[in-house]
Design a protein around this motif. Structure first.
Motif, PDB file in Angstrom:
ATOM      1  N   ARG A  60       0.832  -1.201   0.000  1.00  0.00           N
ATOM      2  CA  ARG A  60       0.000   0.000   0.000  1.00  0.00           C
ATOM      3  C   ARG A  60       0.867   1.252   0.000  1.00  0.00           C
ATOM      4  NH1 ARG A  60      -5.299   1.118   0.904  1.00  0.00           N
ATOM      5  NH2 ARG A  60      -5.802   3.183   1.745  1.00  0.00           N
ATOM      6  N   GLY A  61       0.451   2.253  -0.764  1.00  0.00           N
ATOM      7  CA  GLY A  61       1.170   3.509  -0.828  1.00  0.00           C
ATOM      8  C   GLY A  61       0.787   4.454   0.289  1.00  0.00           C
ATOM      9  N   ASN A  62       1.427   5.635   0.290  1.00  0.00           N
ATOM     10  CA  ASN A  62       1.066   6.666   1.263  1.00  0.00           C
ATOM     11  C   ASN A  62       0.589   7.960   0.598  1.00  0.00           C
ATOM     12  OD1 ASN A  62       3.521   7.590   0.295  1.00  0.00           O
ATOM     13  ND2 ASN A  62       4.485   7.807   2.303  1.00  0.00           N
ATOM     14  N   MET A  63       0.508   7.952  -0.744  1.00  0.00           N
ATOM     15  CA  MET A  63      -0.103   9.071  -1.472  1.00  0.00           C
ATOM     16  C   MET A  63      -1.425   8.638  -2.099  1.00  0.00           C
ATOM     17  SD  MET A  63       1.221  12.008  -1.222  1.00  0.00           S
ATOM     18  CE  MET A  63       0.724  12.979  -2.626  1.00  0.00           C
ATOM     19  N   THR A  64      -1.410   7.438  -2.664  1.00  0.00           N
ATOM     20  CA  THR A  64      -2.621   6.765  -3.112  1.00  0.00           C
ATOM     21  C   THR A  64      -2.531   5.339  -2.579  1.00  0.00           C
ATOM     22  OG1 THR A  64      -1.706   5.860  -5.177  1.00  0.00           O
ATOM     23  CG2 THR A  64      -2.568   8.131  -5.241  1.00  0.00           C
ATOM     24  N   SER A  65      -3.544   4.546  -2.841  1.00  0.00           N
ATOM     25  CA  SER A  65      -3.468   3.162  -2.381  1.00  0.00           C
ATOM     26  C   SER A  65      -2.329   2.416  -3.052  1.00  0.00           C
ATOM     27  CB  SER A  65      -4.788   2.440  -2.649  1.00  0.00           C
ATOM     28  OG  SER A  65      -5.076   2.421  -4.035  1.00  0.00           O
ATOM     29  N   ALA A  66      -1.824   2.954  -4.174  1.00  0.00           N
ATOM     30  CA  ALA A  66      -0.785   2.265  -4.935  1.00  0.00           C
ATOM     31  C   ALA A  66       0.588   2.904  -4.820  1.00  0.00           C
ATOM     32  CB  ALA A  66      -1.187   2.204  -6.420  1.00  0.00           C
ATOM     33  N   ALA A  67       0.672   4.224  -4.598  1.00  0.00           N
ATOM     34  CA  ALA A  67       1.920   4.950  -4.811  1.00  0.00           C
ATOM     35  C   ALA A  67       2.495   5.554  -3.536  1.00  0.00           C
ATOM     36  CB  ALA A  67       1.701   6.055  -5.838  1.00  0.00           C
ATOM     37  N   GLU A  68       3.804   5.431  -3.400  1.00  0.00           N
ATOM     38  CA  GLU A  68       4.585   6.098  -2.359  1.00  0.00           C
ATOM     39  C   GLU A  68       4.941   7.509  -2.827  1.00  0.00           C
ATOM     40  OE1 GLU A  68       8.167   7.773  -0.930  1.00  0.00           O
ATOM     41  OE2 GLU A  68       8.078   6.739  -2.875  1.00  0.00           O
ATOM     42  N   PHE A  69       5.161   8.436  -1.889  1.00  0.00           N
ATOM     43  CA  PHE A  69       5.271   9.860  -2.199  1.00  0.00           C
ATOM     44  C   PHE A  69       6.392  10.195  -3.175  1.00  0.00           C
ATOM     45  CE2 PHE A  69       7.142  14.046  -1.345  1.00  0.00           C
ATOM     46  CZ  PHE A  69       6.066  14.862  -1.649  1.00  0.00           C
ATOM     47  N   ASN A  70       7.632   9.728  -2.913  1.00  0.00           N
ATOM     48  CA  ASN A  70       8.754  10.138  -3.764  1.00  0.00           C
ATOM     49  C   ASN A  70       8.542   9.732  -5.219  1.00  0.00           C
ATOM     50  OD1 ASN A  70      10.101  11.315  -1.652  1.00  0.00           O
ATOM     51  ND2 ASN A  70      11.547   9.624  -1.358  1.00  0.00           N
ATOM     52  N   VAL A  71       8.031   8.527  -5.427  1.00  0.00           N
ATOM     53  CA  VAL A  71       7.795   8.061  -6.793  1.00  0.00           C
ATOM     54  C   VAL A  71       6.584   8.776  -7.386  1.00  0.00           C
ATOM     55  CG1 VAL A  71       7.396   6.055  -8.253  1.00  0.00           C
ATOM     56  CG2 VAL A  71       8.843   5.841  -6.222  1.00  0.00           C
ATOM     57  N   PHE A  72       5.561   8.949  -6.584  1.00  0.00           N
ATOM     58  CA  PHE A  72       4.356   9.642  -7.046  1.00  0.00           C
ATOM     59  C   PHE A  72       4.673  11.073  -7.479  1.00  0.00           C
ATOM     60  CE2 PHE A  72       0.666  12.371  -6.224  1.00  0.00           C
ATOM     61  CZ  PHE A  72      -0.354  11.699  -6.885  1.00  0.00           C
ATOM     62  N   THR A  73       5.578  11.727  -6.770  1.00  0.00           N
ATOM     63  CA  THR A  73       5.920  13.112  -7.083  1.00  0.00           C
ATOM     64  C   THR A  73       6.444  13.251  -8.505  1.00  0.00           C
ATOM     65  OG1 THR A  73       6.399  13.587  -4.769  1.00  0.00           O
ATOM     66  CG2 THR A  73       7.355  15.073  -6.389  1.00  0.00           C
ATOM     67  N   ASP A  74       7.308  12.320  -8.931  1.00  0.00           N
ATOM     68  CA  ASP A  74       7.829  12.364 -10.300  1.00  0.00           C
ATOM     69  C   ASP A  74       8.006  10.948 -10.833  1.00  0.00           C
ATOM     70  OD1 ASP A  74       8.957  12.928 -12.729  1.00  0.00           O
ATOM     71  OD2 ASP A  74      10.386  14.395 -11.967  1.00  0.00           O
ATOM     72  N   PRO A  75       6.906  10.309 -11.231  1.00  0.00           N
ATOM     73  CA  PRO A  75       6.993   8.919 -11.697  1.00  0.00           C
ATOM     74  C   PRO A  75       7.825   8.767 -12.962  1.00  0.00           C
ATOM     75  CG  PRO A  75       4.819   9.829 -12.123  1.00  0.00           C
ATOM     76  CD  PRO A  75       5.528  10.819 -11.255  1.00  0.00           C
ATOM     77  N   HIS A  76       7.834   9.769 -13.815  1.00  0.00           N
ATOM     78  CA  HIS A  76       8.633   9.677 -15.047  1.00  0.00           C
ATOM     79  C   HIS A  76      10.128   9.653 -14.720  1.00  0.00           C
ATOM     80  CE1 HIS A  76       4.713  11.280 -16.362  1.00  0.00           C
ATOM     81  NE2 HIS A  76       4.931  10.549 -17.440  1.00  0.00           N
TER      82      HIS A  76
END
Length: 305
Positions: free
Chosen positions: A156-172
């Motif tokens: 489980r993520g901490n920004m969405t159910s799928a994504a952790e913050f650092n990766v969510f911030t800039d997934p590309h």
């Protein structure tokens, strides 16, 4: 002694990680670079300088400011967790050293290429600077020992159910980093949510020394703190570097989702079914939480101004 380059977005847990690294005799910080993440890059740069100045290392450890926004995705900070300044809870005094005039990417390239031995990258914010570095100066890849990156999750993520913050911030940017062919250790929520700094640990460090008081105050202001303690996500990268024996890792191929409701998710090929058995990351999946707390207290006890 391990030569490291810390790329970060201080941020409370980044500040704690930097504090430990600045004071550890087995780590040689060659450069600190900053990126937009927990708060805007002007604030993360000031916060990195505050910590370095607190430990009177402004002449030895230089800071270069980096990316002001992600590669493609709109910027979304975490001020709700870290406060508007990014590092609330303590009143830092004294004038700050100036950051380098170079950009983070320029400074990273210069320091890595000038090093007489490979450097370990320790990104604890979004990976925008790392992605730009690899895109603009691909020759640095051969001079990087490995990347020990805070970010991602197999659960489980901490920004969405799928994504952790650092990766969510800039997934590309995360996608670029994981496809770069450089050895990566993924230190994600799978371990950082297990290794909470307990309330007892926080109480103990408060009275140890001035550094313990500073760390107690900023960590106690973390918006994620609960009755069981607080996750010091970024500190786990330093713990891994110094004590990998206290973490369990598994080799996986990690892909990064860059669109849709799963944007920012780190997907592990757990069956080895889609990449011909190849892997691109060591993923930390378990940790000795007691050892982490004991170690952190030892680090704070040894900190000197």
């Amino acid at each position: 002694m391990t030569k490291i380059l810390m790329d970060m977005d201080p941020g409370i847990d980044d500040a704690a990680a930097l504090s430990v690294a600045l004071n550890h005799p087995d780590l040689d910080i060659k450069l600190v670079t900053t990126v937009a993440g927990n708060v805007t890059v002007d604030k993360t740069t000031i916060n990195a300088l505050k910590i370095i100045n607190f430990f009177n290392q402004g002449d030895q450890v230089r800071v270069a400011a980096g990316a002001v926004q992600p590669l493609i995705k709109p910027f979304e900070d975490a001020a709700r967790i870290h406060g508007e300044s990014g590092m609330r809870g303590y009143d830092f005094t004294g004038s700050l050293p100036d950051p380098l005039e170079e950009t983070a990417v320029e400074a990273m390239h210069r320091v890595i290429m000038a090093s007489d031995e490979p450097i370990t990258l320790v990104p604890t914010g979004s990976y925008t600077n790392v992605a730009l570095l690899f895109s603009q100066y691909p020759e640095v890849k051969t001079k990087i020992e490995k990347i020990v990156a805070m970010g991602g999750t197999l659960g489980r993520g901490n920004m969405t159910s799928a994504a952790e913050f650092n990766v969510f911030t800039d997934p590309h940017a995360a996608q670029v980093m994981y496809q770069a062919g450089v050895p990566i250790v993924m230190v994600g929520l799978d371990v950082t949510h297990k290794a909470l700094l307990t309330n007892e640990t926080l109480q103990e460090i408060e009275g140890m020394n001035p550094a313990g008081k500073m760390l107690h105050d900023i960590i106690s202001s973390d918006g994620d703190k609960n009755e069981n303690g607080v996750a010091m996500h970024d500190v786990n990268t330093i713990f891994y570097l110094l004590h990998p024996e206290f973490m369990t890792t598994k080799d996986y191929w990690i892909d990064v989702q860059t669109e849709g409701p799963a944007n920012g998710e780190t997907v592990a090929d757990i069956r080895g079914a889609y990449h011909d058995g190849k892997t691109n990351a060591q993923v930390c999946v378990d940790i000795d939480a007691q050892a982490f707390n004991d170690w952190f207290k030892e680090q704070v006890q040894a900190m000197k101004m």
